[in-house]
Design an enzyme around this catalytic site. Structure first.
Site, PDB file in Angstrom:
ATOM      1  N   ILE A   8       0.847  -1.205   0.000  1.00  0.00           N
ATOM      2  CA  ILE A   8       0.000   0.000   0.000  1.00  0.00           C
ATOM      3  C   ILE A   8       0.880   1.252   0.000  1.00  0.00           C
ATOM      4  O   ILE A   8       0.667   2.175  -0.791  1.00  0.00           O
ATOM      5  CB  ILE A   8      -0.956  -0.004   1.221  1.00  0.00           C
ATOM      6  CG1 ILE A   8      -1.880  -1.228   1.155  1.00  0.00           C
ATOM      7  CG2 ILE A   8      -1.766   1.282   1.261  1.00  0.00           C
ATOM      8  CD1 ILE A   8      -2.710  -1.462   2.409  1.00  0.00           C
TER       9      ILE A   8
ATOM     10  N   ARG B 290      -4.258   0.336  11.049  1.00  0.00           N
ATOM     11  CA  ARG B 290      -5.025  -0.275  12.133  1.00  0.00           C
ATOM     12  C   ARG B 290      -5.138   0.720  13.277  1.00  0.00           C
ATOM     13  O   ARG B 290      -4.173   1.454  13.564  1.00  0.00           O
ATOM     14  CB  ARG B 290      -4.326  -1.527  12.689  1.00  0.00           C
ATOM     15  CG  ARG B 290      -4.488  -2.780  11.850  1.00  0.00           C
ATOM     16  CD  ARG B 290      -5.919  -3.326  11.883  1.00  0.00           C
ATOM     17  NE  ARG B 290      -6.095  -4.520  11.083  1.00  0.00           N
ATOM     18  CZ  ARG B 290      -6.425  -4.540   9.781  1.00  0.00           C
ATOM     19  NH1 ARG B 290      -6.621  -3.419   9.114  1.00  0.00           N
ATOM     20  NH2 ARG B 290      -6.584  -5.694   9.154  1.00  0.00           N
TER      21      ARG B 290
ATOM     22  N   GLU C 135     -14.032  -0.483  16.893  1.00  0.00           N
ATOM     23  CA  GLU C 135     -14.742  -0.372  15.614  1.00  0.00           C
ATOM     24  C   GLU C 135     -16.072  -1.110  15.687  1.00  0.00           C
ATOM     25  O   GLU C 135     -16.159  -2.129  16.367  1.00  0.00           O
ATOM     26  CB  GLU C 135     -13.865  -0.945  14.488  1.00  0.00           C
ATOM     27  CG  GLU C 135     -12.620  -0.108  14.273  1.00  0.00           C
ATOM     28  CD  GLU C 135     -11.798  -0.529  13.054  1.00  0.00           C
ATOM     29  OE1 GLU C 135     -12.071  -1.588  12.471  1.00  0.00           O
ATOM     30  OE2 GLU C 135     -10.879   0.223  12.702  1.00  0.00           O
TER      31      GLU C 135
ATOM     32  N   HIS D 104     -13.550   2.014   8.494  1.00  0.00           N
ATOM     33  CA  HIS D 104     -12.754   0.861   8.026  1.00  0.00           C
ATOM     34  C   HIS D 104     -13.260   0.371   6.664  1.00  0.00           C
ATOM     35  O   HIS D 104     -13.595  -0.803   6.489  1.00  0.00           O
ATOM     36  CB  HIS D 104     -12.784  -0.279   9.054  1.00  0.00           C
ATOM     37  CG  HIS D 104     -11.612  -1.207   8.911  1.00  0.00           C
ATOM     38  ND1 HIS D 104     -11.012  -1.836   9.978  1.00  0.00           N
ATOM     39  CD2 HIS D 104     -10.927  -1.626   7.811  1.00  0.00           C
ATOM     40  CE1 HIS D 104     -10.013  -2.601   9.549  1.00  0.00           C
ATOM     41  NE2 HIS D 104      -9.939  -2.483   8.231  1.00  0.00           N
TER      42      HIS D 104
ATOM     43  N   GLY E 118     -11.482   1.319   3.716  1.00  0.00           N
ATOM     44  CA  GLY E 118     -10.423   1.571   2.737  1.00  0.00           C
ATOM     45  C   GLY E 118     -10.369   0.515   1.640  1.00  0.00           C
ATOM     46  O   GLY E 118     -10.023   0.815   0.498  1.00  0.00           O
TER      47      GLY E 118
HETATM   48  P1  NAD Z   1       2.613  -5.123   3.486  1.00  0.00           P
HETATM   49  O1  NAD Z   1       2.909  -6.345   4.303  1.00  0.00           O
HETATM   50  O2  NAD Z   1       2.802  -5.173   2.014  1.00  0.00           O
HETATM   51  O3  NAD Z   1       3.440  -3.883   4.049  1.00  0.00           O
HETATM   52  C1  NAD Z   1       3.624  -3.610   5.424  1.00  0.00           C
HETATM   53  C2  NAD Z   1       4.978  -2.917   5.567  1.00  0.00           C
HETATM   54  O4  NAD Z   1       5.119  -2.522   6.932  1.00  0.00           O
HETATM   55  C3  NAD Z   1       6.174  -3.840   5.241  1.00  0.00           C
HETATM   56  O5  NAD Z   1       7.007  -3.260   4.245  1.00  0.00           O
HETATM   57  C4  NAD Z   1       6.899  -3.967   6.557  1.00  0.00           C
HETATM   58  O6  NAD Z   1       8.311  -4.053   6.403  1.00  0.00           O
HETATM   59  C5  NAD Z   1       6.500  -2.670   7.244  1.00  0.00           C
HETATM   60  N1  NAD Z   1       6.701  -2.700   8.684  1.00  0.00           N
HETATM   61  C6  NAD Z   1       6.499  -3.729   9.547  1.00  0.00           C
HETATM   62  N2  NAD Z   1       6.852  -3.358  10.792  1.00  0.00           N
HETATM   63  C7  NAD Z   1       7.264  -2.063  10.708  1.00  0.00           C
HETATM   64  C8  NAD Z   1       7.744  -1.128  11.664  1.00  0.00           C
HETATM   65  N3  NAD Z   1       7.885  -1.449  12.950  1.00  0.00           N
HETATM   66  N4  NAD Z   1       8.067   0.110  11.234  1.00  0.00           N
HETATM   67  C9  NAD Z   1       7.949   0.456   9.931  1.00  0.00           C
HETATM   68  N5  NAD Z   1       7.533  -0.390   8.969  1.00  0.00           N
HETATM   69  C10 NAD Z   1       7.170  -1.640   9.367  1.00  0.00           C
HETATM   70  O7  NAD Z   1       1.095  -4.763   3.836  1.00  0.00           O
HETATM   71  P2  NAD Z   1       0.140  -3.745   3.063  1.00  0.00           P
HETATM   72  O8  NAD Z   1      -0.682  -4.509   2.086  1.00  0.00           O
HETATM   73  O9  NAD Z   1       0.868  -2.552   2.627  1.00  0.00           O
HETATM   74  O10 NAD Z   1      -0.853  -3.378   4.283  1.00  0.00           O
HETATM   75  C11 NAD Z   1      -0.379  -2.666   5.410  1.00  0.00           C
HETATM   76  C12 NAD Z   1      -1.404  -2.705   6.520  1.00  0.00           C
HETATM   77  O11 NAD Z   1      -2.549  -1.942   6.146  1.00  0.00           O
HETATM   78  C13 NAD Z   1      -1.981  -4.102   6.805  1.00  0.00           C
HETATM   79  O12 NAD Z   1      -1.170  -4.857   7.680  1.00  0.00           O
HETATM   80  C14 NAD Z   1      -3.319  -3.795   7.434  1.00  0.00           C
HETATM   81  O13 NAD Z   1      -3.205  -3.691   8.832  1.00  0.00           O
HETATM   82  C15 NAD Z   1      -3.674  -2.431   6.848  1.00  0.00           C
HETATM   83  N6  NAD Z   1      -4.805  -2.527   5.907  1.00  0.00           N
HETATM   84  C16 NAD Z   1      -5.927  -1.795   6.158  1.00  0.00           C
HETATM   85  C17 NAD Z   1      -6.989  -1.857   5.278  1.00  0.00           C
HETATM   86  C18 NAD Z   1      -8.226  -1.030   5.477  1.00  0.00           C
HETATM   87  O14 NAD Z   1      -9.301  -1.447   5.093  1.00  0.00           O
HETATM   88  N7  NAD Z   1      -8.132   0.158   6.027  1.00  0.00           N
HETATM   89  C19 NAD Z   1      -6.935  -2.730   4.179  1.00  0.00           C
HETATM   90  C20 NAD Z   1      -5.771  -3.431   3.942  1.00  0.00           C
HETATM   91  C21 NAD Z   1      -4.700  -3.336   4.819  1.00  0.00           C
END
Ligand code: NAD
Length: 318
Positions: free
Chosen positions: A150, A227, A256, A275, A277
């Site tokens: 993302i 989150r 939520e 929620h 997105g």
């Molecule tokens: P992803 O696994 O592709 O990317 C997550 C990134 O976070 C990774 O590059 C990882 O290295 C990094 N990360 C982990 N720990 C970290 C830290 N302590 N500091 C900095 N970076 C750190 O996941 P994504 O598809 O990009 O999704 C990210 C998050 O978005 C998901 O885990 C989920 O919680 C959230 N999400 C929310 C919605 C929504 O409806 N709002 C939908 C999808 C995902």
């Protein structure tokens, strides 16, 4: 025939796929823990945000797979699943464009005060024009915490469409051609828009709290579509209320769905969504189809593409 429990509504395309190879039962909004004795035996669960804890996993001896419809699997007790030899699969990438676009929608809305102006027109209490003074995105700095799927898509959109500079903090990413990788502190200090895209883990809980908010520019906006809990809500409320931060766009909350009484959503400089997105036609269909394929792969004894706990394969000697 295998039996699969679908805990929340999913796109029909996913249900159709599941029905080709399994019997599908729905929990119709009831908590999973409450209905397992009625629906057991269950071979697979497809879940969106409902909690699948050790109690549920431990009471379903036939369970072989839990499919997360989405990316953040913090609602599933993965350790308990692994202990019981239950595979956990998910749908990385299926919703990343939608969530990145949602973050962008919140950024544009905050910068241009779209929701504030709309609400005040509708309520017949328009203020002077300067109350709706906006900012351009062009030339501003986007700070990212988390440069995964993302974060990377949002970075590309902001760079190419809006000419923004993009900084990112992600200790697990060692190089990038597209963004400047920085320390957390640099990202916080430089960002005009801070957007968070990390999973919720013990390490990321409260990754932005009072100390981090104090490093940000008072003109900066914060966007959280990851989150609830990665940003400390009480500290964020205080920063927004006292003018230490310009505004926030929030899709996720500790509790939520968010209640109208949540003090954060009552602030004029906050825009909130419940929620959603990843709730677009396109992402909903991709997530449903992918999770169905992954769950059916496990039930058919094939190796899934997106397995959270590969230890379950080792346990089975694969
Ligand atoms: P992803 O696994 O592709 O990317 C997550 C990134 O976070 C990774 O590059 C990882 O290295 C990094 N990360 C982990 N720990 C970290 C830290 N302590 N500091 C900095 N970076 C750190 O996941 P994504 O598809 O990009 O999704 C990210 C998050 O978005 C998901 O885990 C989920 O919680 C959230 N999400 C929310 C919605 C929504 O409806 N709002 C939908 C999808 C995902």
């Amino acid at each position: 025939m295998a039996r699969i429990l679908v805990t929340e509504p999913i796109h029909e395309a996913g249900v159709e796929l599941l029905r080709r190879e399994a019997e599908v039962v729905f929990s119709e909004g009831r908590p999973v823990a409450e209905l397992i004795t009625e629906v057991a035996p269950i071979d697979g669960i497809v879940v969106r945000t409902a909690k699948i804890g050790a109690d549920v996993i431990g009471s379903l001896p036939e369970l072989k797979v839990i499919g997360k419809h989405g990316v953040g699997y913090d609602n599933i007790d993965v350790d308990a699943a692994t202990r019981h030899g239950v595979a956990v699969v998910f749908t990385p990438g299926a919703n990343s464009i939608s969530v990145a676009e949602h973050a962008l929608a919140l950024m544009l809305n905050l910068a241009n005060k779209v929701s504030l102006a709309h609400l005040e027109i509708r309520e017949g209490r328009l203020g002077p024009q300067k109350r709706y003074m906006g900012n351009e995105l062009n030339g501003k700095t986007l700070g990212l915490i988390g440069l995964g799927r993302i974060g990377r898509h949002l970075a590309r959109c902001c760079r190419l469409a809006f000419g923004m500079r993009v900084l990112a903090y992600d200790p697990y990413v060692k190089e990038s051609d597209e963004v400047e990788l920085c320390s957390l502190e640099e990202v916080l200090r430089e960002a005009d828009f801070l957007s968070i895209h990390v999973p919720l883990t013990p390490e990321t809980k409260d990754i932005v709290a009072a100390r981090e908010l104090a490093m940000m520019k008072p003109t900066a906006f914060i966007i959280n579509t990851s989150r609830g809990g990665v940003v400390n809500e009480e500290d964020l409320y205080q920063a927004l209320r006292t003018g230490k931060l310009a505004g926030a766009g929030l899709d996720v909350f500790v509790e939520e769905p968010p209640r109208a009484a949540n003090p954060l959503v009552q602030l004029d400089n906050v825009i909130a969504t419940p929620h959603v997105g990843a709730v677009t036609e396109e992402a909903m269909e991709r997530m449903a189809v992918t999770v169905a394929e992954e769950v059916l792969a496990v039930l058919a004894g094939r190796i899934p593409r997106n397995l959270v706990n590969p230890q379950v394969l080792e346990q089975k000697g694969e």
